[in-house]
Design a protein around this motif. Structure first.
Motif, PDB file in Angstrom:
ATOM      1  N   GLY A 131      38.144  33.832  45.596  1.00 17.00           N
ATOM      2  CA  GLY A 131      39.514  33.988  46.037  1.00 17.00           C
ATOM      3  C   GLY A 131      39.629  34.214  47.529  1.00 17.00           C
ATOM      4  N   ARG A 143      45.917  39.545  47.928  1.00 16.70           N
ATOM      5  CA  ARG A 143      45.182  38.360  47.530  1.00 16.70           C
ATOM      6  C   ARG A 143      46.124  37.180  47.677  1.00 16.70           C
ATOM      7  NH1 ARG A 143      40.295  39.170  45.526  1.00 16.70           N
ATOM      8  NH2 ARG A 143      40.205  37.080  44.626  1.00 16.70           N
ATOM      9  N   ARG A 145      47.882  33.504  47.339  1.00 21.46           N
ATOM     10  CA  ARG A 145      48.192  32.462  46.363  1.00 21.46           C
ATOM     11  C   ARG A 145      49.223  31.537  46.984  1.00 21.46           C
ATOM     12  NH1 ARG A 145      44.674  30.832  42.925  1.00 21.46           N
ATOM     13  NH2 ARG A 145      45.610  29.376  41.464  1.00 21.46           N
TER      14      ARG A 145
END
Length: 266
Positions: A131, A143, A145
């Protein structure tokens, strides 16, 4: 396994701090490359020299490919891909969209990437299969996305332009045809940061002709680890002819919009 991300982050942070500390009010252009507008400053060279020295101190058998210093040999199967200042013109003019970009390639595959967006105080990082993360003040804040489910007509699309006048003329024609088909266009001036913007949802998509491996190596991994697709035309890997990045679905829509515009015709 070696913590390539950690080492790259440490080196990118040191280079960024040096650049901020030493940047004069009016950085001097020391060289032009492909055209009078394609510039190199003394601090581009100083940044790459610092990065190379730190890599060689930690891992003396590794190869290094840098924008300013070329490809140096090594025997370990590891190669570092370095852009000491991505967005040099922004750096020259005191604009905030520039970054230090460092990627690590093992046996031909990028496994780690770090983009230090120095003026923003943001560090984008990714390791293959683990990731992508955005850090502020050295701490992981989110994180990453990429945006998904965005149709082409509602997409905010980043792009960039080359340095040769003939290429710019074609790129102007292409973007003029793209603009009515999307939400809007942005031109930030740093391929690495545009790709990180796709990874973080600040852009929905990105395309550009003429970017180099060191421009997208680290940020391409970051975008990929954030769920985006990155590639060239007709199923090719990202390349200097044309590099596109967007979530699956939007990638194909943008690709199919660009192909009949013949963006490689300059």
């Amino acid at each position: 396994m070696t913590d390539f991300v950690g080492l790259a982050e440490e080196i990118a942070r040191e280079a960024g701090e040096m650049l901020l500390a030493k940047r004069p009010a009016n950085p001097e252009v020391v060289q032009t490359k492909s055209s009078p507008t394609d510039v190199v400053t003394a601090l581009d060279r100083a940044s790459e020299e610092l990065i190379r020295a730190r890599i060689m101190s930690a891992r003396p058998e590794d190869r290094v490919l840098g924008e300013e210093g070329g490809d140096t040999p090594g025997s370990s199967g590891v190669r570092w891909i370095v852009d000491p200042i991505d967005g040099t013109v922004n750096f020259l003019y005191g604009l905030p969209d520039w970054a230090v970009s460092i990627a690590v390639e093992v046996d031909g595959r990028i496994v780690a990437g770090v983009v230090n967006a120095v003026p923003r105080g943001e560090m984008f990082t990714a390791a293959l299969g683990s990731g992508a993360v955005l850090k502020k003040d050295g701490l992981a804040v989110e994180r990453l996305r990429c945006n998904s489910g965005v149709p082409l007509g509602q997409a905010l699309v980043g792009t960039g332009f080359g340095y040769a006048s003939g290429r710019r003329a074609v790129q102007g024609e292409v973007v003029a045809a793209v603009l009515p088909r999307v939400r809007d266009i942005r031109r930030g001036g740093s391929c690495a940061l545009d790709l990180c913007s796709v990874a973080s949802g600040r852009l929905d998509a990105y395309y550009e002709r003429g970017v180099n491996y060191w421009d997208w190596a680290a940020a391409g991994l970051i975008a990929g680890e954030a769920g985006a697709r990155i590639g060239g035309l007709h199923g090719t890997a990202p390349n200097s002819e044309l590099t596109l990045c967007a979530s699956p679905g939007l990638f194909e829509e943008l690709h199919d919009l660009l192909v009949p515009l013949d963006p490689l015709r300059d």
